[in-house]
Structure formats: C-alpha cells, structure tokens
Write a protein that holds these residues in place. Structure first.
Motif, PDB file in Angstrom:
ATOM      1  N   LEU A  16      15.420   2.875   4.428  1.00  0.00           N
ATOM      2  CA  LEU A  16      15.774   2.393   3.093  1.00  0.00           C
ATOM      3  C   LEU A  16      17.244   2.667   2.810  1.00  0.00           C
ATOM      4  O   LEU A  16      17.753   3.733   3.079  1.00  0.00           O
ATOM      5  CB  LEU A  16      14.921   3.094   2.030  1.00  0.00           C
ATOM      6  N   LEU A  80      23.546  -5.805   1.949  1.00  0.00           N
ATOM      7  CA  LEU A  80      22.095  -5.967   1.984  1.00  0.00           C
ATOM      8  C   LEU A  80      21.652  -6.984   3.027  1.00  0.00           C
ATOM      9  O   LEU A  80      20.484  -6.980   3.437  1.00  0.00           O
ATOM     10  CB  LEU A  80      21.575  -6.374   0.597  1.00  0.00           C
ATOM     11  N   HIS A  86      14.273  -9.688   2.378  1.00  0.00           N
ATOM     12  CA  HIS A  86      13.867  -9.772   0.978  1.00  0.00           C
ATOM     13  C   HIS A  86      14.496  -8.720   0.073  1.00  0.00           C
ATOM     14  O   HIS A  86      14.340  -8.792  -1.150  1.00  0.00           O
ATOM     15  CB  HIS A  86      12.340  -9.699   0.873  1.00  0.00           C
ATOM     16  N   THR A  87      15.198  -7.729   0.630  1.00  0.00           N
ATOM     17  CA  THR A  87      16.000  -6.856  -0.217  1.00  0.00           C
ATOM     18  C   THR A  87      17.177  -7.674  -0.734  1.00  0.00           C
ATOM     19  O   THR A  87      17.879  -8.315   0.049  1.00  0.00           O
ATOM     20  CB  THR A  87      16.508  -5.635   0.563  1.00  0.00           C
ATOM     21  N   SER A  88      17.393  -7.667  -2.038  1.00  0.00           N
ATOM     22  CA  SER A  88      18.411  -8.555  -2.602  1.00  0.00           C
ATOM     23  C   SER A  88      19.035  -7.965  -3.858  1.00  0.00           C
ATOM     24  O   SER A  88      18.488  -7.044  -4.479  1.00  0.00           O
ATOM     25  CB  SER A  88      17.796  -9.933  -2.916  1.00  0.00           C
ATOM     26  N   TYR A  89      20.188  -8.522  -4.206  1.00  0.00           N
ATOM     27  CA  TYR A  89      20.940  -8.093  -5.380  1.00  0.00           C
ATOM     28  C   TYR A  89      21.191  -9.297  -6.268  1.00  0.00           C
ATOM     29  O   TYR A  89      21.519 -10.385  -5.789  1.00  0.00           O
ATOM     30  CB  TYR A  89      22.276  -7.460  -4.958  1.00  0.00           C
ATOM     31  N   GLN A 335       8.980  -5.295  -2.900  1.00  0.00           N
ATOM     32  CA  GLN A 335      10.272  -4.977  -3.514  1.00  0.00           C
ATOM     33  C   GLN A 335      10.082  -4.237  -4.833  1.00  0.00           C
ATOM     34  O   GLN A 335       9.230  -4.610  -5.646  1.00  0.00           O
ATOM     35  CB  GLN A 335      11.099  -6.246  -3.785  1.00  0.00           C
ATOM     36  N   ARG A 347      16.646  -5.493  -5.889  1.00  0.00           N
ATOM     37  CA  ARG A 347      15.243  -5.555  -5.491  1.00  0.00           C
ATOM     38  C   ARG A 347      15.154  -4.968  -4.083  1.00  0.00           C
ATOM     39  O   ARG A 347      15.515  -5.612  -3.114  1.00  0.00           O
ATOM     40  CB  ARG A 347      14.725  -6.985  -5.548  1.00  0.00           C
ATOM     41  N   LEU A 348      14.690  -3.737  -4.033  1.00  0.00           N
ATOM     42  CA  LEU A 348      14.745  -2.936  -2.819  1.00  0.00           C
ATOM     43  C   LEU A 348      13.378  -2.882  -2.143  1.00  0.00           C
ATOM     44  O   LEU A 348      12.371  -2.534  -2.773  1.00  0.00           O
ATOM     45  CB  LEU A 348      15.210  -1.524  -3.165  1.00  0.00           C
ATOM     46  N   THR A 349      13.319  -3.224  -0.883  1.00  0.00           N
ATOM     47  CA  THR A 349      12.070  -3.157  -0.130  1.00  0.00           C
ATOM     48  C   THR A 349      11.683  -1.700   0.086  1.00  0.00           C
ATOM     49  O   THR A 349      12.449  -0.912   0.641  1.00  0.00           O
ATOM     50  CB  THR A 349      12.214  -3.870   1.227  1.00  0.00           C
TER      51      THR A 349
END
Length: 565
Positions: A16, A80, A86-89, A335, A347-349
């Motif tokens: 992470l 990212l 799928h981790t996104s800002y 997320q 949005r953090l996996t």
C-alpha cells in the motif's frame, strides 16, 4: 468462513502506498498513524522531503510562472500509475462528479434533456418537479440559461449540467422556445432536490416471471430494489430474471443487502483480504429475504463489475442463481475513499474481494502497466470470447467448488453458467451514426408530441401489441437524419431496420407513458426493446435450469462442458 481445503488461491500482496499531499504553503503527510508504524514511515519521510525540496525550487526559481496545484495533482496521478489499475486520485471537481452517480439525488430543475444539432431539447420534465410545475414540457428547447446561450458546438453535457444544476432554492432564468411555437418565453425556475434512480426496470414478463434491471449500486438502490421486488412478488411472481449487464458497481453494502433478499439461511456473501487484518472482513446473510425460493436467473456481461460481481459470485457459489451471459469485468480490488484537506479524494486499494468459494474476482494485471489492463476488452473480442463458448478457457490451477459441489473457476470476473454470445448483426455504421447524433430519439420525441392525444387514448399494453412503425415513419426519420448530415447507407439500413423500428417504438412509449408514479422505472422502454434483446430472450429459454437449481438439483454448466487448459 469455510474455504475449500484442497483448492484455494494464493492472494497477491500489493504494497500500500502512502499519499503525499502538498499545498502551496508546505506539505501535509496523510496516514502516518493510519497505515503503519515509525519504521515504515522513515522512507516515506525521506521521499517527502525530496519532493518538497523539488517543488519549492520550481516555485521559487523556475524561469516561468507555474501553477503549483496543477503540478501536485499531476505528480500524484503519475505516482499512482505505478500501483494497481484502480487506485486513483480525483481533484475536488473530479471527486464531486465521480460521487454524483451514486448519490440519492442532486439539486437541479428536474428535466431529462437531449442534445440534437447543437440544441438542447427537453425529453421530459419530472412530474411535480420544478420545470414541470413552471409549465415546461417535453419537446421544448432551452435557448438560454441566465442569459448564457445553450446552443452551438460548445454545448456539452458537462456545460449543460454546470448551468442547470445549482443550490436548492436558487432561481434560474430559462429562455425557452416551446414545442411548435416561434416565440421565446421566459421561465423563472427554482431549483429543488431531484431524486436519482438506479433500478431502471421492474415488470412481469409473463404471469410467473419478473424482471428487474439494476444500473448501479447507489445510495438508494437497495430500497428501490426491495420495493420493486415486493411489487413483483405481490403480482404472483414465481421466478425472477435479475439483469446486471453494464452495471459498474458502487456501494458494496447495497449489493450485499440485495443478495440477502435472495439467499436464505446464514450464508457467506463475500469476504475481503488485505495487508494484515485491518481491512479483512466477512459478510453473511442475516435476514429473511423477500425471494429466497423460486427460480432465479442473473444476467451479466463484460460491463458488470465490482459490486455487481459480488452479487453474481455470491449467488453462483451458493447455487442460488443460474448465471447467464458473458464473463464479467473482473474488478475485485477494494478502494477506500480518503477525503483530503482541499476537497480532493484518494481512492486507495486496501484489499481484494473473494467469492464464498475463495475465488478472487480481480482479473490479472501487471503493476504500472495500466495500458495493458485497459486493452482486456479488445483482447476478449479478438480471442472470440464474446461470440463463442468454445473460446472460453479455464485455468485448472484455479478450480473451486460451489456449496452444491459444482465446479467454478477463478482467474478474473465471474464466468456464467450458461454462455450467451453478443449479437452484433444489426449494429452497422449507419445505426451508430443515428445513435451518435440522437436521430432516433429525436424523431420519436417529435412523433410522440405530434400524436400525443391519439396515443394517450391507448393503453401501453395495446400500444405494445398493436402499434406498428410504418415505412412512412422510417422515411421521415431518414429525412431528419439527412438534415443532420447522416447519409443513408441502404445495405446498413436494411440490416439495422428491425432494431431501428423497435427503438423508435420504445422511445415513443417512453415519452408517452413513463413517469406516471412509478418511481423512476422505465418499464415501457425496456418491454418494447425486450423483443430485440437476444441475451434476455435466450436467458428465458434456460428457466428450466434455474428451476432445477432452485430445487437443489445439480445443473450442467459450461464449466463442465468446455475444453480446459
């Protein structure tokens, strides 16, 4: 949680990241106590100091003026990209837009619009909504909003939303050209809360079979679904077709509650597995559902993702539903939204979804190679997976068992029990041009408005059974298309003709009978289009298999029949 002891996945561990969010005044470190201890943070602090040093030098010494906020947003997004797909800002504006489809509603004027030839046409005004109450009707054109022109090539959906939506209670001035008139009228409309719906259809296909289509899992989806399911059960529904095609997901808990209405006992719905145990969870059924018995068919396709796959996986692994269609998207990463100080969002996996049998929903990906991940759709098409069951390949190393002992496979997405290919025979270049320029929808709106009094004398049932789209109507539609620079392609038209006729009829029905106290359901449109819906029609031919499954019998599926490698 019970896992198959002989066959199971080895979860892939993704490290992470720690978000470094910088402002003009300095740096804000997010997550020091949230994500880890002192030792883990040492490297992050070193990297943060380096980044702050570079950013400060750019701000103070770079030859040209720079927008530091833009640089920060860009650098976060590029960072990212080295993680999972799928981790996104999201910037503050992007975050607001991303959340909108999942909210219960929005503040606006209560219309559905259509952009045709760079002009905004009102398709419908929500009954008892602000625009309807002011006297605005379908077919009217919006020319100006608060003095700003709403015509021309600059008129995009985003531009229209920016002008029409606003704070509840605020007033907006609309210059309207009413349908069939030549003189502008001015309306002052007070914005209000406009409900947003996610269950788009719920009706009886026949005297035993109900049909429900869910577009996404938003704040209100469970309540909408429960109300619709209750109505169908009261209409003597014995079997249900649940349509999740094109559903991109949404709120996990809404999906779980929907499973709970369909699956009896205390059964595992889904579990998550992350780094350590902080984000591990298990969800079980816990209430008496409305439709726990009776045949259940669930339709999925390559557009069904995330929460939609939780529903499909839970019902398949518990042998509760016959899954038909095509392999789902394969989005099984969880997320967590983290709201940042300036209104932006990370949005953090934090974990992965697993079905009750232990299958990871997530399709394979390579860290930092998002382009390859996004080409999966094209690869499926080229491999023939959309068109032939023989093209579906199974990995024997990812074999699992359902509660009843059926074989299912992991490897990404939910593979259906019964494969139904895509039917693209009627989708021609001419049809895509008609759809792209909203020709069919605009023609149907004009026809409905011109013939409203006669059409409203009919019941929808009679309309659906008796009304015919004539050659004269098709000729008028072609004339409208030519005025919009869509040239007739005779061969294409003949191939697409059945679909065009059906969609014209469906849009006419929608314009005449929709929004008559049905909580956002668009039943008339879907009932007309059902005759051209090859996947739906074929799924109904497998009702007998769904009924066997509902009785606890083991049914044959493509997992048992297809060649494996």
């Amino acid at each position: 949680m019970k896992e198959n002891q002989d066959i199971k996945n080895s979860p892939i561990i993704v490290k992470l990241p720690i978000l470094i969010s910088l402002t003009l005044a300095g740096g804000i470190l997010v997550g020091a106590t949230f994500f880890g201890g002192h030792n883990k943070m040492a490297g992050v602090t070193k990297g943060f100091n380096k980044y702050r040093e570079v950013l400060s030098l750019v701000e103070t010494s770079y030859v040209d003026s720079v927008n530091t906020d833009t640089l920060v947003d860009y650098s976060i997004k590029k960072m990212l990209e080295k993680l999972d797909p799928h981790t996104s800002y999201f910037s503050a504006d992007e975050a607001a837009l991303a959340k909108a489809p999942l909210e219960a509603g929005f503040d606006g004027i209560g219309i559905e619009f259509n952009v045709f030839n760079d002009t905004v046409y009102i398709v419908s005004a929500l009954p008892n909504g602000p625009s309807s109450s002011a006297g605005i009707k379908s077919g009217d054109k919006i020319i100006k909003v608060n003095g700003a022109s709403l015509t021309g090539p600059k008129v995009t959906n985003a531009f229209i939303y920016s002008k029409l939506r606003g704070q509840r209670g605020s007033e907006v001035k609309l210059d309207i050209l009413p349908y069939g008139e030549k003189t502008l009228k001015t309306f002052n409309v007070t914005r209000d809360r406009i409900p947003s719906y996610s269950v788009s259809a719920g009706y009886m296909i026949d005297n035993q079979t109900g049909y429900i289509k869910i577009d996404r899992f938003s704040e209100t989806t469970y309540d909408e679904f429960k109300n619709t399911l209750s109505d169908l059960k009261n209409a003597n529904m014995k079997r249900l077709v649940l349509d999740l095609r094109g559903n991109p997901g949404g709120y996990k808990d809404r999906a779980e509650k929907i499973v709970d209405e369909l699956l009896g006992g205390e059964k595992l719905i889904v579990y998550t597995d992350g780094k350590g145990t902080q984000y591990d969870s298990q969800t079980f059924t816990k209430r008496d559902g409305i439709f726990e018995k009776g045949a259940l068919t669930l339709i999925v396709d390559e557009g069904s993702a995330s929460a939609a796959e939780i529903v499909a996986g839970a019902l398949q692994d518990n042998d509760r539903a016959l899954i038909v269609g095509r392999r789902s998207f394969g989005k099984g990463l969880v997320q967590m939204p983290v709201n940042l100080s300036d209104g932006s969002e990370l949005r953090l996996t934090i974990s992965r979804y697993y079905t009750p049998s232990g299958r990871s929903i997530q399709k394979p990906y390579t860290l930092g190679k998002e382009d390859e991940y996004e080409k999966d759709y094209d690869q499926r098409s080229k491999s023939g997976e959309f068109y032939s069951a023989d093209s579906i390949k199974f990995n024997e190393k990812l074999k699992y068992r359902t509660v009843g002992g059926r074989t299912v496979y992991g490897g990404g997405g939910i593979t259906p029990d019964v494969f139904i290919p895509r039917d693209t025979t009627m989708f021609t270049k001419y049809l895509y041009e008609l759809l792209g320029k909203n020709i069919i929808r605009e023609y149907a709106l004009d026809y409905a408005n011109d013939n409203r009094k006669a059409l409203e004398k009919m019941t929808f049932k009679d309309f659906n059974k008796l009304f015919v789209i004539t050659d004269a109507m098709l000729s008028d539609m072609q004339k409208l298309a030519r005025r919009s620079d869509v040239k007739l392609r005779e061969n294409d038209f003949n191939r697409s003709k059945p679909y065009i006729k059906t969609q014209i009829k469906a849009y006419i029905a929608r314009n005449i009978w929709q929004n008559k106290g049905k909580n956002g359901l668009n039943n008339e449109y879907f009932q007309v289009m059902a005759q051209m819906d090859e996947t739906l029609q074929k799924s109904l031919t497998y009702i007998d298999k769904a009924e066997k499954m509902a009785r606890g019998e083991l049914v044959e599926t493509i997992s048992h029949n297809s060649r494996k490698q």
